[in-house]
Scaffold this motif. Structure first.
Motif, mmCIF file in Angstrom:
data_model
loop_
_atom_site.group_PDB
_atom_site.id
_atom_site.type_symbol
_atom_site.label_atom_id
_atom_site.label_comp_id
_atom_site.label_asym_id
_atom_site.label_seq_id
_atom_site.Cartn_x
_atom_site.Cartn_y
_atom_site.Cartn_z
ATOM 1 N N UNK A 106 0.843 -1.200 0.000
ATOM 2 C CA UNK A 106 0.000 0.000 0.000
ATOM 3 C C UNK A 106 0.876 1.247 0.000
ATOM 4 N N UNK A 129 0.621 5.501 0.140
ATOM 5 C CA UNK A 129 -0.256 6.653 0.371
ATOM 6 C C UNK A 129 0.562 7.928 0.244
ATOM 7 N N UNK A 175 3.890 7.168 2.329
ATOM 8 C CA UNK A 175 4.009 5.971 3.151
ATOM 9 C C UNK A 175 3.998 4.739 2.259
ATOM 10 N N UNK A 184 3.713 0.661 2.754
ATOM 11 C CA UNK A 184 3.353 -0.271 3.821
ATOM 12 C C UNK A 184 3.152 -1.670 3.242
ATOM 13 N N UNK A 202 2.380 -5.903 4.583
ATOM 14 C CA UNK A 202 1.980 -6.698 5.728
ATOM 15 C C UNK A 202 2.730 -8.019 5.701
ATOM 16 N N UNK A 209 9.770 1.534 10.124
ATOM 17 C CA UNK A 209 9.293 0.722 11.238
ATOM 18 C C UNK A 209 9.155 -0.697 10.734
ATOM 19 N N UNK A 241 6.757 -0.579 7.552
ATOM 20 C CA UNK A 241 6.118 0.682 7.235
ATOM 21 C C UNK A 241 7.197 1.729 7.045
#
Lengths: 213, 357
Positions: B291, B293, B304, B306, B308, B342, B350
């Motif tokens: 993702x 953004x 950002x 990201x 998972x 992170x 992230x």
């Protein structure tokens, strides 16, 4: 967690896509009826009175919002969740304003869609990352002009929406912001309400500025 | 018994959207006729060369056609619009070579015939008939007075050629425009969609990547200025980078954006750093979806990335993993931005990139 089985009507003009959704949904969601047009969907929904209607934004004889407007009055208990391939903000905003409880793109996985159905059935709102982006865009102009017509987002609501846009799930957002999952839900529902209640004029201006209409 | 309402063209509206150039007259007419707006614009442009008729006609249409948010036109606008259109008609006839001695009588007689046909323009029926009669008689008298010695050839020769040409060419040009549109669609479907379906049948393993590429191409073709950002902007560059990573690694990279910014040295560095972060996510995380953004506002720009996926232990990253240190952190720091990463094993990664305004 055991969940009550939710009864769902599927409204989409593509047979293939309906079959795909049916196959992807988990056991806790039962598809009780299907329709491919506004004309077929309206009596079917009134007749079956399902928990949730999965609704395509585009239908051959009108948009998904037409279905909502013809059904909502008589069947206030039926919740609508918009499901679309459309990338256009105005398509999405129209169904949301008509009363849909959320919007997800068709690329969503079966498990996520199942979750979304339950969430909508429970009265909560479902924001996909894309919808969060549209909404942040819609309320952005208000930051500087402070237009009283459009209820502003609280900093917390904005934070939650930004995390959704970044691809975070509700549970992850709750953990990150040290909130309960319920609180995240209520922030999202509040945003949806603001979006639906804000004056028509304001959203039209927003759409026009972005040359959407 | 006013007939003004009848004269409105209910299906023709000016447009207000992005396909309008001046007042939306041409695109409105094009939409009503279901032809290419360019064709209508060319027609108006051509008429503009005919003693300015196109310009007058445009102004008339502007006055006469309602814009989408106007319910009813004022009477004054209606009358002035009609007068302008009549004037344009006269200019056109004069422009294509018909002698004035023919055009003016023609206009008078035509006005008389219109009055007789039931459109009374607010006049009583009796008076309308009288006015019509006078108009027709005056028209015929002027015509006769001017042309008693004229022959048909001096009146019509140059004009008739032009009119004939128009009559022959107009439907042909129309047909051509529509056929070109159809051919374009067929070519598009053939080149992309059919090819992709064939490839998927040959090599199902690649289906996801091919389908995604196809989806992207069709979207940008169907919604040219809705789905994709203006060329040469930050959002456009981020979307292209995401498309490249999808193409290279076969994962889905979803870009959500709010706001936009121009491309300069700093935002270019941001795009390159973001591209590196997307590539890392695609290569190492094992997640099938990334993702992105982009939030570009007045206070600054945040981006950002990201996933998972697997995540990793930040402290254990080998010093030689240049991707993170150099391509992301170093790049951002050189343009005065920040990069925050992170990650933890099992929790995904992230990456936040920021530029202050």
């Amino acid at each position: 967690m055991s969940r009550a089985v939710r009864r769902v009507v599927l409204v989409d003009d593509h047979d293939l896509f309906r079959a795909g959704v049916r196959a992807g949904l988990e056991k806790t969601v039962e598809v009780v009826g299907e329709a491919g047009s506004v004309a077929d969907a309206v009596p079917l929904i009134k007749d079956l009175d399902p928990d949730v209607v999965l609704l395509d934004v585009h239908l051959p004889d009108g948009g998904g919002h037409a279905v909502i407007m013809q059904v909502a009055q008589e069947r206030p208990g039926v919740k609508f969740l918009a499901l679309s391939v459309s990338d256009a903000a105005e398509d999405v905003i129209v169904v949301i304003r008509a009363g849909a409880r959320g919007y997800v793109t068709k690329a969503i996985s079966g498990q996520e869609l199942t979750d979304a159905v339950h969430r909508v059935a429970d009265g909560d709102a479902v924001f996909s990352p894309r919808l969060a982006g549209f909404v942040l865009d819609a309320f952005r102009g208000g930051e500087t002009t402070a237009d009283p017509e459009l209820d502003q987002l609280t900093p917390r609501e904005r934070e939650v929406l930004q995390l959704i846009a970044r691809g975070y799930r509700y549970k992850e957002i709750a953990a990150r912001l040290h909130l309960s999952a319920r609180t995240v839900e209520s922030h999202v529902s509040a945003v949806l309400r603001k979006l639906q209640l804000s004056s028509r004029h304001e959203l039209t201006r927003w759409a026009a500025e972005r040359r959407l209409i | 018994l006013s007939s003004f309402g009848k004269l409105r063209l209910p299906f023709v509206q000016r447009t207000a959207g992005d396909d309008r150039v001046v007042a939306g007259v041409c695109s409105g007419v094009a939409r009503a006729l279901d032809v290419d707006a360019t064709f209508v614009r060319l027609t108006f442009a051509f008429l503009a060369f005919v003693s300015g008729a196109g310009i007058v006609a445009y102004l008339g249409a502007w006055a006469l056609l309602p814009s989408p948010d106007e319910a009813q036109l004022g009477r004054r606008r209606h009358v002035s619009g009609l007068l302008l259109l009549v004037w344009a008609g006269i200019l056109t006839l004069g422009g294509v070579g018909l002698a004035n001695s023919l055009v003016w009588p023609l206009a008078l007689v035509a006005a008389g015939v219109v009055l007789l046909s039931g459109r009374t323009f607010g006049l009583s029926e009796k008076r309308a008939r009288l006015v019509a009669f006078v108009l027709i008689v005056v028209g015929i008298v002027i015509f006769a007075g001017n042309n008693t010695r004229g022959t048909a050839s001096t009146l019509l020769a140059p004009g008739s050629v032009a009119v004939a040409l128009l009559l022959v060419l107009a439907p042909w040009a129309w047909q051509l425009a529509r056929e070109r549109e159809r051919a374009d669609l067929a070519a598009r479907v053939h080149d992309s969609v059919l090819q992709t379906l064939t490839l998927i049948q040959k090599d199902p393993a690649d289906a996801r990547r091919l389908a995604r590429r196809q989806e992207r191409e069709l979207r940008s073709w169907l919604y040219p200025d809705r789905a994709s950002a203006a060329e040469g902007t930050l959002a456009d560059a981020v979307e292209s980078a995401a498309a490249e990573i999808e193409e290279l690694h076969g994962v889905r990279v979803d870009v959500v954006r709010t706001g936009n910014a121009p491309l300069d040295e700093r935002t270019r560095a941001l795009v390159l750093a973001a591209r590196e972060a997307m590539a890392n996510a695609a290569r190492h995380s094992g997640s099938e979806e990334v993702s992105v953004f982009l939030d570009a506002g007045e206070e600054g720009i945040s981006l950002y990335v990201r996933d998972r996926g697997a995540g990793f232990d930040l402290t254990a990253v080998a010093a030689d993993r240049r991707g993170l240190a150099e391509s992301i952190r170093g790049r951002m720091e050189r343009v005065g931005g920040i990069a925050r990463i992170e990650s933890a094993p099992g929790a995904g990664t992230d990456v936040e990139l920021g530029l202050r305004a």
